[in-house]
Motif scaffolding. Structure first.
Motif, PDB file in Angstrom:
ATOM      1  N   LYS A 139       0.277   9.686   6.663  1.00  0.00           N
ATOM      2  CA  LYS A 139      -0.530   8.710   7.308  1.00  0.00           C
ATOM      3  C   LYS A 139      -1.588   7.889   7.080  1.00  0.00           C
ATOM      4  O   LYS A 139      -2.827   7.579   8.342  1.00  0.00           O
ATOM      5  N   LYS A 140      -2.803   7.765   5.803  1.00  0.00           N
ATOM      6  CA  LYS A 140      -3.928   7.927   6.336  1.00  0.00           C
ATOM      7  C   LYS A 140      -3.776   6.164   5.677  1.00  0.00           C
ATOM      8  O   LYS A 140      -4.473   5.283   5.552  1.00  0.00           O
ATOM      9  N   VAL A 141      -3.101   5.713   5.152  1.00  0.00           N
ATOM     10  CA  VAL A 141      -2.158   4.335   5.032  1.00  0.00           C
ATOM     11  C   VAL A 141      -2.577   3.482   5.966  1.00  0.00           C
ATOM     12  O   VAL A 141      -2.109   3.791   7.508  1.00  0.00           O
ATOM     13  N   GLU A 142      -3.764   2.700   6.177  1.00  0.00           N
ATOM     14  CA  GLU A 142      -4.074   1.932   7.453  1.00  0.00           C
ATOM     15  C   GLU A 142      -3.016   0.815   8.006  1.00  0.00           C
ATOM     16  O   GLU A 142      -2.636   0.311   7.128  1.00  0.00           O
ATOM     17  N   GLY A 143      -3.285   0.933   9.240  1.00  0.00           N
ATOM     18  CA  GLY A 143      -1.836   0.094   9.940  1.00  0.00           C
ATOM     19  C   GLY A 143      -1.021   1.254  10.113  1.00  0.00           C
ATOM     20  O   GLY A 143       0.315   1.083  11.434  1.00  0.00           O
ATOM     21  N   ILE A 144      -0.975   2.451  10.444  1.00  0.00           N
ATOM     22  CA  ILE A 144       0.344   2.974   9.762  1.00  0.00           C
ATOM     23  C   ILE A 144       0.044   4.263  11.305  1.00  0.00           C
ATOM     24  O   ILE A 144      -0.989   4.682  11.467  1.00  0.00           O
ATOM     25  N   ASN A 145       0.608   4.068  12.126  1.00  0.00           N
ATOM     26  CA  ASN A 145       0.657   4.778  13.031  1.00  0.00           C
ATOM     27  C   ASN A 145       1.196   5.930  13.576  1.00  0.00           C
ATOM     28  O   ASN A 145       1.396   7.328  14.415  1.00  0.00           O
ATOM     29  N   GLU A 146       2.381   6.484  12.795  1.00  0.00           N
ATOM     30  CA  GLU A 146       3.843   7.419  13.545  1.00  0.00           C
ATOM     31  C   GLU A 146       4.386   7.475  11.959  1.00  0.00           C
ATOM     32  O   GLU A 146       5.540   6.381  10.878  1.00  0.00           O
ATOM     33  N   ILE A 170       3.531  12.794   3.435  1.00  0.00           N
ATOM     34  CA  ILE A 170       3.301  12.501   4.416  1.00  0.00           C
ATOM     35  C   ILE A 170       1.821  12.763   5.233  1.00  0.00           C
ATOM     36  O   ILE A 170       1.405  11.269   5.664  1.00  0.00           O
ATOM     37  N   ALA A 171       1.105  13.188   4.423  1.00  0.00           N
ATOM     38  CA  ALA A 171      -0.039  13.548   5.522  1.00  0.00           C
ATOM     39  C   ALA A 171      -1.165  12.051   4.448  1.00  0.00           C
ATOM     40  O   ALA A 171      -1.535  11.302   4.785  1.00  0.00           O
ATOM     41  N   ASN A 172      -0.480  11.958   3.381  1.00  0.00           N
ATOM     42  CA  ASN A 172      -1.337  11.177   2.318  1.00  0.00           C
ATOM     43  C   ASN A 172      -0.683   9.407   3.466  1.00  0.00           C
ATOM     44  O   ASN A 172      -1.908   8.260   3.039  1.00  0.00           O
ATOM     45  N   ASN A 181       0.323  -0.862   0.196  1.00  0.00           N
ATOM     46  CA  ASN A 181      -0.177   0.418   0.356  1.00  0.00           C
ATOM     47  C   ASN A 181       1.162   1.606   0.213  1.00  0.00           C
ATOM     48  O   ASN A 181       0.640   2.090  -0.599  1.00  0.00           O
ATOM     49  N   ILE A 182       1.927   1.275   0.550  1.00  0.00           N
ATOM     50  CA  ILE A 182       2.966   2.439   1.202  1.00  0.00           C
ATOM     51  C   ILE A 182       3.315   2.624  -0.597  1.00  0.00           C
ATOM     52  O   ILE A 182       3.218   3.575  -0.664  1.00  0.00           O
ATOM     53  N   THR A 183       4.084   1.707  -0.907  1.00  0.00           N
ATOM     54  CA  THR A 183       4.601   2.193  -2.104  1.00  0.00           C
ATOM     55  C   THR A 183       3.594   2.067  -3.106  1.00  0.00           C
ATOM     56  O   THR A 183       4.302   3.133  -4.017  1.00  0.00           O
ATOM     57  N   ASN A 184       2.900   1.845  -3.665  1.00  0.00           N
ATOM     58  CA  ASN A 184       1.531   2.178  -4.232  1.00  0.00           C
ATOM     59  C   ASN A 184       1.293   3.563  -4.068  1.00  0.00           C
ATOM     60  O   ASN A 184       1.201   4.021  -5.177  1.00  0.00           O
ATOM     61  N   LEU A 185       1.021   3.950  -3.190  1.00  0.00           N
ATOM     62  CA  LEU A 185       0.594   5.080  -2.830  1.00  0.00           C
ATOM     63  C   LEU A 185       1.395   6.310  -3.621  1.00  0.00           C
ATOM     64  O   LEU A 185       1.606   7.355  -3.711  1.00  0.00           O
ATOM     65  N   ILE A 186       2.968   6.243  -2.822  1.00  0.00           N
ATOM     66  CA  ILE A 186       4.107   6.741  -3.351  1.00  0.00           C
ATOM     67  C   ILE A 186       3.834   6.488  -5.093  1.00  0.00           C
ATOM     68  O   ILE A 186       4.524   7.730  -5.584  1.00  0.00           O
ATOM     69  N   SER A 187       4.141   5.461  -5.905  1.00  0.00           N
ATOM     70  CA  SER A 187       4.682   5.932  -7.159  1.00  0.00           C
ATOM     71  C   SER A 187       3.590   5.736  -7.757  1.00  0.00           C
ATOM     72  O   SER A 187       3.684   6.747  -8.983  1.00  0.00           O
ATOM     73  N   ASN A 188       2.630   5.493  -7.793  1.00  0.00           N
ATOM     74  CA  ASN A 188       1.058   5.560  -8.665  1.00  0.00           C
ATOM     75  C   ASN A 188       0.531   6.846  -7.974  1.00  0.00           C
ATOM     76  O   ASN A 188      -0.074   7.345  -8.845  1.00  0.00           O
ATOM     77  N   ASP A 189       0.273   6.665  -6.771  1.00  0.00           N
ATOM     78  CA  ASP A 189      -1.264   7.713  -6.107  1.00  0.00           C
ATOM     79  C   ASP A 189      -0.322   9.099  -6.480  1.00  0.00           C
ATOM     80  O   ASP A 189      -0.886  10.414  -7.011  1.00  0.00           O
ATOM     81  N   LEU A 190       0.514   8.876  -6.100  1.00  0.00           N
ATOM     82  CA  LEU A 190       1.530  10.875  -5.792  1.00  0.00           C
ATOM     83  C   LEU A 190       2.456  11.290  -7.007  1.00  0.00           C
ATOM     84  O   LEU A 190       2.691  12.342  -6.938  1.00  0.00           O
ATOM     85  N   ASN A 191       3.246   9.794  -7.476  1.00  0.00           N
ATOM     86  CA  ASN A 191       4.260  10.118  -8.872  1.00  0.00           C
ATOM     87  C   ASN A 191       5.202  10.579  -8.204  1.00  0.00           C
ATOM     88  O   ASN A 191       5.578  11.382  -8.577  1.00  0.00           O
ATOM     89  N   ILE A 192       5.724   9.677  -7.034  1.00  0.00           N
ATOM     90  CA  ILE A 192       7.219  10.739  -6.367  1.00  0.00           C
ATOM     91  C   ILE A 192       7.891   9.414  -6.742  1.00  0.00           C
ATOM     92  O   ILE A 192       7.546   8.323  -6.675  1.00  0.00           O
ATOM     93  N   ASN A 193       9.066   9.917  -6.582  1.00  0.00           N
ATOM     94  CA  ASN A 193      10.775   8.945  -7.114  1.00  0.00           C
ATOM     95  C   ASN A 193      11.050   8.964  -5.335  1.00  0.00           C
ATOM     96  O   ASN A 193      11.001   9.105  -4.870  1.00  0.00           O
ATOM     97  N   MET A 194      10.652   6.735  -5.404  1.00  0.00           N
ATOM     98  CA  MET A 194      11.039   7.187  -4.412  1.00  0.00           C
ATOM     99  C   MET A 194      12.651   5.900  -4.898  1.00  0.00           C
ATOM    100  O   MET A 194      12.964   5.288  -5.328  1.00  0.00           O
ATOM    101  N   THR A 195      13.915   6.201  -3.638  1.00  0.00           N
ATOM    102  CA  THR A 195      15.242   6.300  -3.797  1.00  0.00           C
ATOM    103  C   THR A 195      15.655   4.978  -3.246  1.00  0.00           C
ATOM    104  O   THR A 195      17.084   4.737  -2.985  1.00  0.00           O
ATOM    105  N   GLY A 196      14.641   4.884  -2.440  1.00  0.00           N
ATOM    106  CA  GLY A 196      15.412   4.327  -0.970  1.00  0.00           C
ATOM    107  C   GLY A 196      14.185   3.710  -0.194  1.00  0.00           C
ATOM    108  O   GLY A 196      13.054   4.897  -0.347  1.00  0.00           O
ATOM    109  N   LEU A 197      14.276   2.424  -0.178  1.00  0.00           N
ATOM    110  CA  LEU A 197      13.447   1.744   1.514  1.00  0.00           C
ATOM    111  C   LEU A 197      14.138   0.799   2.232  1.00  0.00           C
ATOM    112  O   LEU A 197      14.905   0.005   1.750  1.00  0.00           O
TER     113      LEU A 197
END
Ligand code: MN
Length: 745
Positions: free
Chosen positions: A733-740, A729-731, A686-702
């Protein structure tokens, strides 16, 4: 009066025979059977001229409701009699006095309760929230009223197809909003599930059909898996000489639908679509030992996930549910939930507390779950003055929440909803203890009021006489009791302050020789743009209002008149705008340079004017933007495609400024974000999906690590600026299961 036709009679007799079969277990004497027969005869006669929307004789409905009471809830003869008569007092000539003389005072009270509920329950006539409150207020002394009402609603849902579409939607929504949660709280698992599924079927027929079809198409594969999975367990249970049944239980359509919606997954991605249930046939005194024996056998074959072990046998849930749950890893690498319980527990789980009572009755003990719950709710309402809608939210929470069990310093057990905090516990002990609470010791360690409790915690509350309830407390209490007490106390304080303000205001008006009339108070509310008169008084008392403004609207007759203000205000507005424009114009002239008359954004060194980015569209470098001069808040930068843009550009063209970015090329910079949460399957996805698909942000490390059901991860991502980062960050936080989620670099 119309007579029943031969065909009607056949239908009715069949239905009635069905009811007799369903109630065989609860009819103990000839007299029981005679009472049911009498109720049937009276109802059939009374409803003779009525038909259901489907064309069937109306009496088939009360018979069906009575059958649900007997067969699916496990209620006794009195409830069956009342179910048969449930619509007579409301819809026919029969009166409550008739019921009492024909049957008895118990029956009278139940029918009375049912009639009252349905009277105030017509959601179309008045405020739904208020009706709901009233319904709970009249929550019957005899809990059978609720059970019969639920059976009534269930049958109406089953036959909803013959209603008009708008009625279908209304009834389905009500069912989802109120009846299904009630059924859940009363432990009527099957009824709750059926109500939810039927509601979905009428509210979203296509989605419902789609899930239904997929369930059907995957059934064979599922059955093969279940057979292979359970085969070794079955062999071993047989070897040990246990008497048992094994079932594969598929999730309901509605809960699959919910999962798809909430977790944003596809049907194929739901891993817990079914659970295995092992039901033992053992005497009650051996239940616990035998269930754990089965647990031991299951986990000999499959590795369990220790975080997912639930022992509701030692401590049953508030709605009476008992079972032992574990989640184990299958040979194919899939997690599978296994539920272990006895026949008795299974009946309670499916039929709820009514079944529970029956067992308890046999044992001679008293059953208290529902009674306790209803007393709690009633207590809450009687002492609750808060807004009705707030109340409903609080109440619904209390219907759905799971419970935790905690202890007082003296070792007394208290039940609280999951996520309850130390402060909730204080209010649970006593509302005065809650109001004066300044801290708590949990397991002898000092913790803040907002500390979330876990099952098994022992809590000691620390109080001070100087303490008063704070509005901020509402952010972390979860029980309706705590919420309503805090709100009540804040309101009392508010009213007290407001009454001081009112005195001040009255003195002022007397001084100006203005009459103290409703109309004048109303003008003042409008003048100061406040919600209502109490708020005005409160603002006066806290010095937030300039009373000298009043004299500008006193007319010659000593009345207040807002029209006197209009002109003055408009002049002032004009002034502000002009002066700001002048200001901005000056700035442009000074810094604009020859190349353009635009304001240049994006380089703090060249910052010519103060501007901020509008919150409605959060522009980032590279967006097409314009500047807008606000009256109170300086210059705001909006995107051209901001939802507010059309309105601003068309109505206030004279306040729009041309702006441009220093460089149209977007510059990215690297940011590191740390996050923690609960380890569940699919979260990383869900997190990686959010970053690469929804927000179209380049992720360089995980980087991600997990420990004891919690995980900690860091992401390095390329963002354009801080707004962009905040959005990310706001988005997250909305992913279920994430608390901080926080920025670290
Ligand atoms: Mn009815």
């Amino acid at each position: 009066m119309t007579q029943y036709t031969e065909n009607d009679k056949r239908i009715i007799l069949n239905a009635y025979k069905g009811l007799l079969r369903a109630s065989r277990g609860v009819r103990k004497t000839k007299e029981d059977t005679a009472r049911i027969r009498k109720a049937f005869d009276i109802a059939a006669e009374a409803h003779m001229s009525m038909r259901r929307k489907s064309g069937e004789p109306y009496i088939t409905h009360p018979i069906a409701v009575a059958k649900i009471c007997a067969e699916e809830i496990g209620l006794g003869v009195t409830a069956i009699v009342c179910a048969l008569l449930h619509d007579t007092v409301e819809d026919t000539e029969i009166t409550l006095d008739d019921i009492e003389s024909l049957f008895g005072v118990k029956e009278r009270n139940i029918i009375d309760g049912l009639t009252k509920i349905s009277g105030i329950f017509d959601f179309s006539t008045s405020d739904q929230a208020e009706n709901f409150r009233k319904m709970i207020l009249t929550l019957p002394n005899d809990v059978r009223v609720i059970f019969i009402k639920l059976a009534d609603r269930l049958h109406n849902m089953r036959t909803l197809g013959s209603m008009r579409v708008d009625k279908q939607l209304k009834i389905a929504s009500e069912t989802l909003f109120l009846y299904a949660p009630l059924a859940h709280r009363l432990g009527l698992y099957n009824i709750k599930t059926e109500m939810e599924d039927l509601s979905l079927k009428f509210k979203e027929p296509e989605t419902y059909q789609d899930i239904q079809t997929k369930l059907k198409n995957t059934k064979d594969v599922r059955m093969r898996f279940i057979n292979a999975f359970t085969a070794p367990i079955k062999r071993e249970l047989e070897k040990q000489g246990l008497s048992f049944k094994v079932k594969g239980r598929t999730k309901s359509v509605y809960s699959i639908y919910n999962k798809i919606k909430k977790k944003h997954v596809r049907f194929e991605e739901i891993y817990d679509i079914f659970a295995i249930r092992i039901i033992l046939d053992v005497p009650e005194e051996q239940e616990k030992a035998e269930c754990w024996k089965v647990y031991s056998i299951v986990t000999d074959f499959y590795r369990p996930n220790p975080d997912r072990l639930r022992d509701w046998i030692t401590t049953p849930r508030g709605n009476g549910y008992e079972s032992l749950h574990t989640t184990v890893m299958s040979k194919t690498g899939k997690w599978v939930e296994v539920q272990i319980r006895t026949e008795r527990m299974d009946e309670i789980a499916e039929k709820g507390l009514a079944a529970h009572w029956r067992y308890k009755e046999n044992k001679g003990a008293k059953g208290g779950g529902v009674d306790n719950w209803i007393n709690k709710i009633r207590d809450l309402i009687e002492h609750n003055q808060s807004e009705t809608l707030d109340f409903i939210d609080d109440f619904k929470l209390s219907l759905y929440a799971d419970e935790i069990y905690v202890f007082t310093p003296k070792g007394q057990l208290r039940m609280l909803p999951a996520k309850a905090t130390a402060l909730d516990f204080a209010f649970e002990i006593h509302s005065e203890v809650g109001a004066k609470c300044i801290g708590a010791k949990v397991n002898h360690k000092l913790v803040p009021l907002s500390h979330e409790l876990k099952s098994g915690d022992q809590i000691e509350i620390i109080t001070s006489n100087k303490q008063v309830p704070k509005e901020a407390w509402l952010n972390f209490v979860v029980t309706s009791k705590a919420k309503s007490k805090i709100k009540q106390s804040i309101r009392e304080e508010y009213n007290q302050i407001a009454s001081q303000g009112r005195e001040t205001l009255e003195r002022k008006l007397n001084g100006l020789k203005v009459k103290l009339s409703e109309k004048n108070f109303h003008e003042l509310v409008k003048l100061y743009k406040v919600k209502n008169f109490p708020e005005l008084n409160y603002m006066i008392a806290t010095d937030k209002i300039d009373l000298s403004k009043i004299k500008t609207i006193v007319d010659k007759g000593g009345e207040l008149n807002l029209k006197l203000l209009k002109k003055e205000e408009e002049d002032a507005k004009q002034e502000v705008t002009t002066s700001l424009e002048e200001e901005a114009g000056k700035l442009i002239k000074t810094y604009g340079g020859k190349a353009s008359e635009s304001i240049i954004l994006g380089d703090d060194n060249l910052k010519q004017v103060d501007y901020t980015f509008a919150k409605c569209c959060t522009p980032i470098p590279g967006d097409d933007v314009f500047g807008f001069i606000t009256i109170n808040d300086g210059i705001k930068i909006h995107r051209n495609n901001c939802p507010n843009a059309t309105q601003l550009l068309s109505n206030y063209a004279y306040r729009v400024l041309k702006v441009m970015w220093k460089s149209q090329k977007m510059k990215e910079f690297s940011a590191e974000i740390q996050f923690t949460g609960i380890d569940n399957l699919g979260i990383l996805h869900n997190i990686t999906n959010l970053i690469s698909n929804d927000l179209n942000i380049n992720m360089t490390g995980l980087n991600i690590g997990s420990e004891a059901g919690m995980f900690k991860g860091t992401i390095t991502a390329l963002v354009y600026n801080t707004n962009h980062l905040d959005q990310l960050i706001a988005n997250m936080k909305k992913v279920e299961g994430i608390n901080e989620v926080k920025r670290t670099l």
